[in-house]
Design a protein around this motif. Structure first.
Motif, mmCIF file in Angstrom:
data_model
loop_
_atom_site.group_PDB
_atom_site.id
_atom_site.type_symbol
_atom_site.label_atom_id
_atom_site.label_comp_id
_atom_site.label_asym_id
_atom_site.label_seq_id
_atom_site.Cartn_x
_atom_site.Cartn_y
_atom_site.Cartn_z
ATOM 1 N N ALA A 1 0.831 -1.207 0.000
ATOM 2 C CA ALA A 1 0.000 0.000 0.000
ATOM 3 C C ALA A 1 0.866 1.258 0.000
ATOM 4 N N LEU A 2 1.876 1.305 0.849
ATOM 5 C CA LEU A 2 2.752 2.473 0.888
ATOM 6 C C LEU A 2 3.555 2.588 -0.404
ATOM 7 N N SER B 1 2.661 9.386 4.632
ATOM 8 C CA SER B 1 2.376 8.610 5.842
ATOM 9 C C SER B 1 1.818 7.251 5.442
ATOM 10 N N ARG B 2 2.003 6.288 6.340
ATOM 11 C CA ARG B 2 1.568 4.920 6.056
ATOM 12 C C ARG B 2 0.051 4.906 5.881
ATOM 13 N N PRO B 3 -0.449 4.387 4.760
ATOM 14 C CA PRO B 3 -1.894 4.288 4.569
ATOM 15 C C PRO B 3 -2.544 3.453 5.674
ATOM 16 N N GLU B 4 -3.745 3.854 6.070
ATOM 17 C CA GLU B 4 -4.477 3.152 7.126
ATOM 18 C C GLU B 4 -5.317 2.038 6.521
ATOM 19 N N PHE B 5 -5.105 0.808 6.999
ATOM 20 C CA PHE B 5 -5.880 -0.344 6.536
ATOM 21 C C PHE B 5 -7.314 -0.220 7.038
ATOM 22 N N CYS C 1 -2.736 12.934 1.363
ATOM 23 C CA CYS C 1 -1.524 13.390 0.671
ATOM 24 C C CYS C 1 -1.611 14.908 0.554
ATOM 25 N N GLU C 2 -0.790 15.583 1.333
ATOM 26 C CA GLU C 2 -0.842 17.042 1.356
ATOM 27 C C GLU C 2 0.270 17.677 0.523
ATOM 28 N N GLN C 3 1.058 16.847 -0.133
ATOM 29 C CA GLN C 3 2.130 17.366 -0.974
ATOM 30 C C GLN C 3 1.719 17.312 -2.442
ATOM 31 N N PRO C 4 2.392 18.090 -3.297
ATOM 32 C CA PRO C 4 2.067 18.048 -4.727
ATOM 33 C C PRO C 4 2.323 16.647 -5.293
#
Length: 171
Positions: A81-82, A95-99, A122-125
């Protein structure tokens, strides 16, 4: 490496590994494997939506509500996932995606995979992979709902999205 050459764990109806084959062979023979689906939202809560490239092995040129892909042999769902989220979004340090949950997708026509659904912010471009993503945007929920009736979507992503809505309604 050619994506068709990637080695996948082949799993049974209980998600237990029973063999390993290349992705190309797994797809050609309709062998059950593992995939991850990551719902991605930006800081404003808009949903990342994209159109797959015409060169994708499965569901080329269709729209998708998730980033994600296959889980490699010996790889965990969380690791995949990451990796997949960062690769497809073209970012690092996510950040690690939440299952959230897992389900068995099976269209009855030879496409079958265990599907782990995640969410991440995802807060980045983003700079999506050109070989994976033909078009992309962060869309408000209302627009996504409208586009669900207008665009042609990947069927496994639609199945995951419907289950995600039910999952959230049951929280």
């Amino acid at each position: 490496m050619n994506p068709a050459d990637e080695i996948l764990d082949i799993v049974d109806e209980h998600d237990r590994v029973v063999a390993q084959f290349s992705r190309g062979e797994a797809y050609a023979r309709g062998l059950r494997h593992r995939c991850v689906f990551i719902e991605t939202r930006d800081a404003a809560g808009r949903l990342f939506v994209h159109r797959r490239t015409a060169t994708k092995l499965v569901f080329p040129s269709l729209y998708d509500l998730f980033v994600g892909g296959v889980v490699g042999a010996g790889e965990s769902y969380d690791e995949a996932a990451l990796r997949e989220a960062e690769e497809e979004l073209g970012v690092t340090g996510l950040s690690r995606p939440e299952f959230l949950f897992k389900f068995l997708y099976d269209d009855g026509a030879g496409n079958s995979w265990w599907s782990a659904v995640y969410e991440v912010r995802c807060e980045q471009p983003v700079r999506p992979q050109e070989e994976e993503v033909q078009w992309h945007a962060f869309l408000p929920e209302e627009e996504v709902e409208r586009r669900l009736r207008e665009w042609e979507w990947v069927p496994d992503g639609l199945a995951a999205y419907e289950r995600l809505r039910a999952f959230r309604a049951g929280r």
